[in-house]
Enzyme design. Structure first.
Site, PDB file in Angstrom:
ATOM      1  N   CYS A   1       0.739  -1.376   0.190  1.00  0.00           N
ATOM      2  CA  CYS A   1      -0.340   0.002   0.057  1.00  0.00           C
ATOM      3  C   CYS A   1       0.622   0.724   0.305  1.00  0.00           C
ATOM      4  CB  CYS A   1      -1.063  -0.052   1.043  1.00  0.00           C
ATOM      5  SG  CYS A   1      -1.746   1.557   2.086  1.00  0.00           S
TER       6      CYS A   1
ATOM      7  N   CYS B   1       0.127   3.312   3.204  1.00  0.00           N
ATOM      8  CA  CYS B   1       0.904   2.913   4.301  1.00  0.00           C
ATOM      9  C   CYS B   1       2.437   3.292   4.227  1.00  0.00           C
ATOM     10  CB  CYS B   1       0.828   1.627   4.203  1.00  0.00           C
ATOM     11  SG  CYS B   1      -1.218   1.058   4.080  1.00  0.00           S
TER      12      CYS B   1
END
Length: 97
Positions: free
Chosen positions: A22, A25
């Site tokens: 991600c 993230c």
């Protein structure tokens, strides 16, 4: 460590559900690390990879990453998904301390 134990390690705990793939993230990683250093000894911060903790993520109804959850004495107090400003996240954690 069981999830119930994690959210009760200190009076205030931040759990971040993330994924290694991600991009949001990845951008939050240094922010969360800085907050961990700033709050060392007063609040615990846990980062759980949803791919390795699938059952826990489902049990906590995590639908997107990153998802941040603040617990106070084991009770969920606040939750937000997506990138968040580091100062805003720090202030939010401190507001429950």
């Amino acid at each position: 460590m069981e999830y119930d134990q994690i959210i009760n390690t200190t009076p205030v705990v931040l759990v971040e559900f993330f994924a290694t793939w991600c991009p949001h993230c990845k951008r939050m990683m240094p922010v969360v690390e800085q907050i961990r250093e700033l709050l060392s000894g007063s609040a615990d911060i846990y980062q759980l990879d949803i791919d390795q903790n699938d059952e826990v993520a489902q049990a906590q109804e995590v639908e997107s990453v990153p998802t941040f959850i603040i617990y106070k004495k084991g009770r969920e107090m606040w939750r937000q998904s997506g990138e968040i400003d580091g100062q805003e996240l720090l202030s939010k954690i401190q507001s429950y301390m």
